[in-house]
Scaffold this active site. Structure first.
Site, PDB file in Angstrom:
ATOM      1  N   SER A 150       0.795  -1.194   0.060  1.00 45.70           N
ATOM      2  CA  SER A 150      -0.128   0.010  -0.026  1.00 45.70           C
ATOM      3  C   SER A 150       0.838   1.196   0.247  1.00 45.70           C
ATOM      4  O   SER A 150       1.715   1.403  -0.876  1.00 45.70           O
ATOM      5  CB  SER A 150      -0.944  -0.056   1.233  1.00 45.70           C
ATOM      6  OG  SER A 150      -1.941   1.174   1.053  1.00 45.70           O
ATOM      7  N   TRP A 173      -9.852  -0.089  -5.855  1.00 43.93           N
ATOM      8  CA  TRP A 173      -9.093   1.081  -5.496  1.00 43.93           C
ATOM      9  C   TRP A 173      -7.550   1.309  -5.952  1.00 43.93           C
ATOM     10  O   TRP A 173      -7.308   2.438  -6.228  1.00 43.93           O
ATOM     11  CB  TRP A 173      -9.187   1.251  -3.874  1.00 43.93           C
ATOM     12  CG  TRP A 173      -9.055   2.542  -3.333  1.00 43.93           C
ATOM     13  CD1 TRP A 173      -7.898   3.141  -2.535  1.00 43.93           C
ATOM     14  CD2 TRP A 173      -9.831   3.819  -3.386  1.00 43.93           C
ATOM     15  NE1 TRP A 173      -8.045   4.236  -2.203  1.00 43.93           N
ATOM     16  CE2 TRP A 173      -9.091   5.011  -2.807  1.00 43.93           C
ATOM     17  CE3 TRP A 173     -10.836   4.032  -4.399  1.00 43.93           C
ATOM     18  CZ2 TRP A 173      -9.635   6.160  -2.803  1.00 43.93           C
ATOM     19  CZ3 TRP A 173     -11.724   5.174  -4.334  1.00 43.93           C
ATOM     20  CH2 TRP A 173     -10.919   6.421  -3.397  1.00 43.93           C
ATOM     21  N   HIS A 219      -7.223  -6.220  -0.706  1.00 43.34           N
ATOM     22  CA  HIS A 219      -6.022  -5.264  -0.453  1.00 43.34           C
ATOM     23  C   HIS A 219      -5.157  -5.617   0.891  1.00 43.34           C
ATOM     24  O   HIS A 219      -5.576  -5.657   1.811  1.00 43.34           O
ATOM     25  CB  HIS A 219      -6.374  -3.813  -0.332  1.00 43.34           C
ATOM     26  CG  HIS A 219      -5.325  -2.804  -0.284  1.00 43.34           C
ATOM     27  ND1 HIS A 219      -4.506  -2.105  -1.139  1.00 43.34           N
ATOM     28  CD2 HIS A 219      -4.787  -2.049   1.006  1.00 43.34           C
ATOM     29  CE1 HIS A 219      -3.675  -1.342  -0.694  1.00 43.34           C
ATOM     30  NE2 HIS A 219      -3.881  -1.263   0.561  1.00 43.34           N
TER      31      HIS A 219
END
Length: 385
Positions: A219, A310, A361
């Site tokens: 991330s 995303w 994620h």
């Protein structure tokens, strides 16, 4: 440069028909045709564009005031499979001192084949409890079992991940600048800088010195890992896990997170200049495929998660495809077929690795296994020049 729709539309909501800056076109419009031109002319120019417009400019590289202290040395952990060192790296400058605490595990059965360095952007307990409550996020024992050393540090040791901190902690009060400038470094640059300082220590430790080093992050940590690998040529393998916008994903595609969103919600991550490109992505003189290309000719690996819309997996893979021509200058294959692979079908043949994992994620053991498979295959050929 335009991406064809064949470059992967799995899960995509917009076609990949984007005018992208060509990494092989020089400032004067001429074509970069040799590895020497890339290394000596184009690479420094693109690095500067990323510094000015996105991540900011460090006020210091390796500081003159840098100290290493092994605060704890446990010769037997993980049932004798590893030696653990807890190292404090103290950095100093005009504004005082700060420190990075790194935990290093070294296999005892044989000399390590290399070292995996993780920028931890979650709880520090993932590091502290690696032996008592192991996590898939940092599976230190699994890394040891595969014959590699494992080291991790917490990103807050160089920059606090809060807008309200106002750059008052970590590296910023130590090195400035004060007042800040439009191109001053943000938190992503500080976290990348921290990884390079851990590498400074690794170069001094006889157990791992001279071995190839991978820098990994997930991330926002993946953004920092890419920026570290782009700048620090000692990194033999750069690993971006679900890094998305301002990481591996193409900025101009605008699927999922955008520059407008990320620069508004996380302004402390970037140079102030980056906000100028909110809803004006086409004006940004670089895009993220060029960030991946800056790692060339060293190894780079981008990983996505199928449900992580995303971060836009389609865009992350497309950036790998578009970085390929730079690797070709060095006689190296990139990510291969421009058609996006199905989930859990890793691309490991070229110098640009990629996989899209099923799931959300996250950084999990399946990702780590793919990374170590890639290192097993390539690391004897990895260049650190």
């Amino acid at each position: 440069m335009t991406l064809s729709a064949s470059a992967a539309e799995t899960g995509a909501t917009k076609p990949l028909n984007l005018p992208l800056p060509d990494p092989l076109v020089a400032a004067d419009g001429s074509r970069i045709t040799t590895a020497e031109q890339w290394t000596n002319e184009q690479r420094p120019r693109l690095l500067e564009l990323f510094r000015v417009n996105e991540y900011g400019r460090n006020t210091v590289d390796r500081p003159a005031q840098l100290k290493f202290e092994v605060r704890d040395d446990q010769p037997s952990t993980f049932n004798g499979k590893a030696r653990r060192k807890q190292v404090r790296i103290t950095y100093g400058g005009p504004g005082g001192e700060g420190h990075i605490d790194a935990t290093l595990y070294i296999p005892t059965a044989a000399a390590p084949r290399g070292t995996f360095l993780l920028i931890v952007n979650r709880f520090r307990t993932f590091i502290d409890e690696a032996e008592t409550k192991p996590s898939e996020y940092w599976p230190a024992e699994r890394i040891i079992d595969r014959g590699y050393a494992a080291v991790a540090f917490h990103y807050s040791d160089t920059a606090v991940d809060k807008v309200v901190d106002h750059f008052e902690h970590g590296v910023f009060p130590v090195y400035g600048p004060t007042p800040r400038k439009p191109d001053s470094w943000g938190a992503i640059s500080a976290w990348a800088w921290g990884a390079s300082r851990v590498i400074d220590y690794l170069e001094t430790d006889p157990a791992v010195a001279g071995k190839p080093i991978a820098v990994a992050g997930q991330s926002r940590g993946g953004k920092a890992a890419l920026w570290c690998g782009a700048q620090d040529t000692r990194v033999a393998l750069t690993i971006s896990n679900d890094s998305g916008q301002s990481g591996a994903a193409l900025t101009r595609r605008k699927v999922g997170e955008t520059v407008e969103i990320i620069s508004r919600v996380f302004p402390h991550w970037f140079a102030e200049n980056y906000r100028r490109f909110a809803n004006h992505e086409a004006d940004l003189p670089v895009d993220q495929h060029e960030l991946i290309a800056l790692v060339a000719p060293r190894l780079v690996y981008v990983a996505s998660a199928e449900e992580d819309t995303w971060s836009d997996p389609t865009s992350e893979f497309a950036a790998c495809v578009e970085a390929g021509p730079v690797y070709k200058l060095f006689g190296l294959d990139g990510v291969g077929d421009p058609t996006m692979p199905k989930a859990n079908s890793p691309r490991h043949d070229g110098a640009i690795g990629y996989h899209m994992r099923t799931g959300k994620h996250n950084l999990v053991l399946a990702d780590w296994n793919y990374y170590m498979d890639f290192a097993d295959r390539h690391w004897t050929h990895a260049t650190t020049k």
